[in-house]
Design an enzyme around this catalytic site. Structure first.
Site, PDB file in Angstrom:
ATOM      1  N   HIS A   1      -3.786   1.507  14.531  1.00 30.75           N
ATOM      2  CA  HIS A   1      -4.616   2.208  13.530  1.00 30.75           C
ATOM      3  C   HIS A   1      -5.461   1.243  12.692  1.00 30.75           C
ATOM      4  O   HIS A   1      -6.664   1.444  12.514  1.00 30.75           O
ATOM      5  CB  HIS A   1      -3.736   3.015  12.567  1.00 30.75           C
ATOM      6  CG  HIS A   1      -2.857   4.024  13.237  1.00 30.75           C
ATOM      7  ND1 HIS A   1      -3.276   4.763  14.314  1.00 30.75           N
ATOM      8  CD2 HIS A   1      -1.589   4.430  12.970  1.00 30.75           C
ATOM      9  CE1 HIS A   1      -2.304   5.584  14.671  1.00 30.75           C
ATOM     10  NE2 HIS A   1      -1.267   5.399  13.876  1.00 30.75           N
TER      11      HIS A   1
ATOM     12  N   HIS B   1      -4.877   8.739  16.742  1.00 31.34           N
ATOM     13  CA  HIS B   1      -5.322   9.918  15.998  1.00 31.34           C
ATOM     14  C   HIS B   1      -6.100   9.541  14.740  1.00 31.34           C
ATOM     15  O   HIS B   1      -6.832  10.365  14.194  1.00 31.34           O
ATOM     16  CB  HIS B   1      -4.148  10.844  15.668  1.00 31.34           C
ATOM     17  CG  HIS B   1      -3.197  10.295  14.663  1.00 31.34           C
ATOM     18  ND1 HIS B   1      -3.388  10.483  13.321  1.00 31.34           N
ATOM     19  CD2 HIS B   1      -2.076   9.581  14.794  1.00 31.34           C
ATOM     20  CE1 HIS B   1      -2.403   9.896  12.671  1.00 31.34           C
ATOM     21  NE2 HIS B   1      -1.599   9.344  13.534  1.00 31.34           N
TER      22      HIS B   1
END
Lengths: 315, 500
Positions: free
Chosen positions: B260, B198
């Site tokens: 990430h 995300h």
């Protein structure tokens, strides 16, 4: 009347920033364009201020508000101020400059060199002509001129004037129907609805008010432009209060209808039934959309021409 | 005018992008991710008129619900997560009519038969064209089981498109990532698999590409000739917040760095693309990740630091003798022409002084300084620093030297700031962007398997060494910037961590 110069105003702006920067929390200057607002002196200053404040969050800009006094002696006064806000999660305030002029209609021309000199360099310039005001920019070169044809007493004249403009113009009445246009486009994503397109025989737009508003002409004009054909349009008065109350595209024995219901629009066609949000938008929201679309837009120009033609036809 | 005819009412210059007609099958529909992220994102898309007229959701979990009780549960559950968006009754009702529910165990073949029947019904009634997005908002350990169930029921192939979305972690090491991939590929081919990170959906991460490749002045300075080193920080001020049991199986290196932070590093370090297209962007990201130098076991102690905050072992569900890293700092090198010799320092941790994610590009000092030392006297302070702030204050700042006011020629550092929020940065949520992309078939912001494997290859040597090691934890106090060893890691190369 004292002599006013752009240089003097620049110095005032510099002092303003110096005082802001001495505040406890720092400030961030933000400017992505110049917005020149032409308004009547009698327009509600609080309403204009709110609109500019809201607009600055999406499009930070140097605002030059020109409040025109009708009749009377020549006048040219000004104030400078900052519009500041704290962005969510931020530690520093974001500030934009506002220069407000009050000027007599008879000496409006005196303002021209000042506006030219104060436009933020190397950034787009947009003018917003609030009320029923022709988009005259006093010689200032602008990238887009924004009017609201719904503020004019005669929609046909307003649309005709815009259709005749060579330079980039925009109309808040057009932005007001974006939601309707999106909902119509969404309905015709369905292959079932799309099959109706060649067979559409009737286009009916329901509106409220004493006269057909420009929004209704735009909606019908856009439909005709998209269908690529001339077609009679029925404009029907309704009573609820939204500028556009509904739209029906009909073919033999079948139709796709869109009906306003509070802040949403109900879409119905045969067994298909859906509902989409279509809330009323603020002046700042409409301006923001127009400022966000600086490119030349064939869809708008085509719809404008068709809308002006429909308006000229009376119904 | 047939089905293939374009919609004449589209206006690409004005309208927001919209999803095509499709159904979304949501496994884990009673879970936290569904309630906090997915249904709010879908409702926001519906409110913004970005969902198609032909759209439906089929939720699944083991808990029995009727369609109506599932809708009621979603309605109540999402309220706290709409962040100011109104829950408008008529829009919700229209959206709620698209929500359906089938209870069942993911190991039960009957579940998939039932889903198949429902999809056929939806395809007829909502004209979805048989397009289906399977979203696995479940425990990662269930991915393979669900994919196999979908495959056995023949739901993975159809005349419409069929896609699978999974959330990280993609395996817990290189081997398990490959094993998961084999199991998914038994049912779906790579073009059908959408792996969510995300972070890539964040507006400001996408803005890195705009900043680098939309402007002509930065890219010539984006290489080893001008850049001294790069620091990537993802700090959290909170602890594990009740997720102790999960977290102690993962740790900071797996939970943040492997995905990430390495994706951020790839976005910062990748080569320009000829076109902003999914495979072009993903090719370049993957190439960068594959170019990361793999550490030898004997290099790990010098280039990776594990930390654990004081108090972690007292968190509920955490082993009192836990060896889990709640902090990880790593020095990576990229072996290619652009980045040879430039250290990339990555760090992440819990219970650090503040929540912040940013990327700092430290430029080399001017080759010759004709002026006096900066007023601070700190040589390291002098060099130019470009900071890309990801959260919470999204923006970009550039530090440079300017003349100190007054007589004489003394310099001082000043900062030029661009605040994304100040320039109207209220964009879409990351899950809105990612869901819309998956429905639209745009995988640019999704991670391809080669990038997943390259990321695991970068961290696997560290995991291997750390798994054999006994740490003297805890080694940093809550509210500090991590263990002293992390400072020493940079000091060995003459660098120091910024205080972001």
């Amino acid at each position: 009347m004292s002599e006013l110069s752009a240089e003097a105003i620049r110095k005032e702006l510099s002092s303003l920033w110096a005082s802001l920067e001495q505040a406890d929390e720092g400030v961030v200057r933000a400017c992505s364009m110049t917005l020149v607002v032409f308004a009547d002196e009698r327009d509600d200053p609080a309403a204009i201020g709110r609109t500019l404040a809201d607009l600055m969050r999406a499009h930070p800009h140097r605002a030059m508000l020109v409040r025109v006094r009708q009749g009377g002696e020549p006048v040219l006064e000004h104030t400078v101020s900052a519009q500041c806000w704290m962005p969510p999660g931020g530690r520093e305030q974001v500030c934009c400059e506002v220069v407000e002029f009050t000027v007599g209609e008879s000496n409006l021309g005196e303002l021209s060199p000042i506006l030219v000199a104060l436009a933020a360099p190397d950034l787009p310039v947009v003018s917003w002509h609030r009320g029923a005001r022709a988009p005259d920019t006093l010689g200032l070169r602008v990238d887009k001129r924004i009017v609201d044809s719904s503020a004019f007493p005669d929609a046909a004249a307003a649309l005709g004037m815009l259709a005749g403009e060579a330079a980039a113009v925009a109309d808040l009445a057009w932005a007001r129907i974006t939601c309707w246009r999106e909902i119509v486009a969404q309905a015709f994503e369905s292959a079932v609805c799309r099959e109706l397109l060649p067979r559409i025989e009737t286009v009916s737009v329901r509106y409220s008010g004493a006269r057909v508003p420009p929004e209704a002409f735009y909606l019908a004009g856009w439909i005709l432009h998209a269908l690529g054909r001339e077609q009679p349009v029925r404009f029907e008065a309704a009573a609820n209060g939204g500028r556009i109350e509904g739209l029906t595209l009909g073919a033999a024995g079948v139709s796709v209808s869109f009906t306003r219901h509070d802040s949403s629009v109900l879409i119905e066609s045969g067994s298909l039934r859906n509902c989409a949000a279509c809330p009323d938008r603020t002046e700042a929201g409409l301006l923001s959309e127009e400022i966000g679309a600086m490119a030349r837009e064939p869809v708008f120009l085509g719809a404008l021409r068709a809308a002006a033609k429909l308006a000229r036809g009376g119904r | 005018m047939g089905q293939g005819t374009a919609n004449p009412f589209q206006d690409a210059l004005r309208f927001e992008r919209r999803a095509p007609a499709c159904a979304l099958v949501l496994f884990g529909a009673n879970g936290d991710l569904t309630r906090r992220k997915l249904i709010p994102a879908l409702y926001r898309l519906a409110y913004g008129r970005r969902l198609p007229a032909g759209f439906a959701v089929i939720g699944n979990s083991r808990t029995p619900f009727s369609d109506d009780s599932f809708r009621d549960r979603m309605r109540e559950g999402i309220r706290p997560f709409l962040e100011g968006m109104p829950l408008e009754e008529e829009v919700w009702q229209a959206f709620a009519r698209t929500l359906h529910y089938i209870a069942g165990d993911i190991r039960d073949p009957g579940l998939y038969q039932a889903i198949g029947r429902k999809l056929d019904e939806i395809s007829r009634e909502a004209a979805t064209g048989g397009n289906v997005l399977f979203y696995l908002a479940t425990q990662p350990s269930q991915y393979a089981t669900i994919a196999a169930g979908i495959g056995r029921a023949g739901l993975n192939q159809h005349s419409g498109w069929r896609r699978l979305v999974i959330e990280k972690p993609f395996g817990h090491d290189l081997e398990s990532a490959r094993e998961l991939d084999r199991e998914l590929h038994n049912v779906f081919d790579e073009s059908q698999i959408y792996r969510i990170d995300h972070y890539l959906g964040k507006e400001t991460v996408q803005n890195i590409l705009a900043f680098r490749f939309g402007n002509g002045i930065f890219e010539p300075l984006w290489n080893r000739r001008y850049i001294d080193h790069i620091q990537i920080t993802a700090a959290e001020s909170i602890g594990v917040e009740g997720r102790g049991a999960y977290y102690q199986e993962a740790g900071a290196l797996r939970d943040m760095v492997q995905n990430h932070l390495l994706q951020l590093m790839a976005t910062i370090g990748m080569e320009p693309v000829a076109a902003y297209e999914a495979d072009a962007v993903r090719d370049e990201r993957a190439k960068l990740l594959r170019s990361i130098r793999q550490m030898r076991p004997e290099d790990v102690d010098q280039n990776a630091v594990a930390g654990q905050y004081d108090g972690f072992r007292q968190e509920p569900g955490v082993d009192p003798d836990s060896q889990t890293d709640t902090y990880a700092a790593v020095t990576f090198f990229v072996d290619n022409w652009r980045w040879a010799g430039v250290p990339f320092y990555l760090r992440t941790g819990k219970r650090l002084p503040r929540r912040v994610t940013d990327i700092a590009i430290q430029y080399q000092a001017a080759p010759h300084a004709p002026f006096m030392e900066p007023a601070s006297g700190a040589a390291g302070f002098a060099a130019n620093l470009l900071v890309l702030r990801i959260q919470p204050e999204e923006g970009i700042s550039l530090r440079f030297l300017s003349k100190q006011p007054g007589t004489g020629m003394r310099l001082r550092p000043v900062t030029m700031d661009f605040n994304y929020g100040a320039a109207g940065g209220a964009g879409a949520w990351d899950y809105e962007t990612l869901l819309l992309d998956a429905m639209a078939g745009d995988s640019t912001l999704y991670i391809r398997q080669d990038a997943v494997e390259a990321s695991w290859m970068a961290v696997q040597p560290i995991l291997d060494v750390w798994s054999r090691k006994r740490f003297d934890f805890p080694n940093y106090a809550a509210g500090t910037w991590g263990p002293a060893a992390a400072d020493e890691m940079l000091a060995r190369r003459g660098h120091q961590w910024r205080n972001p």
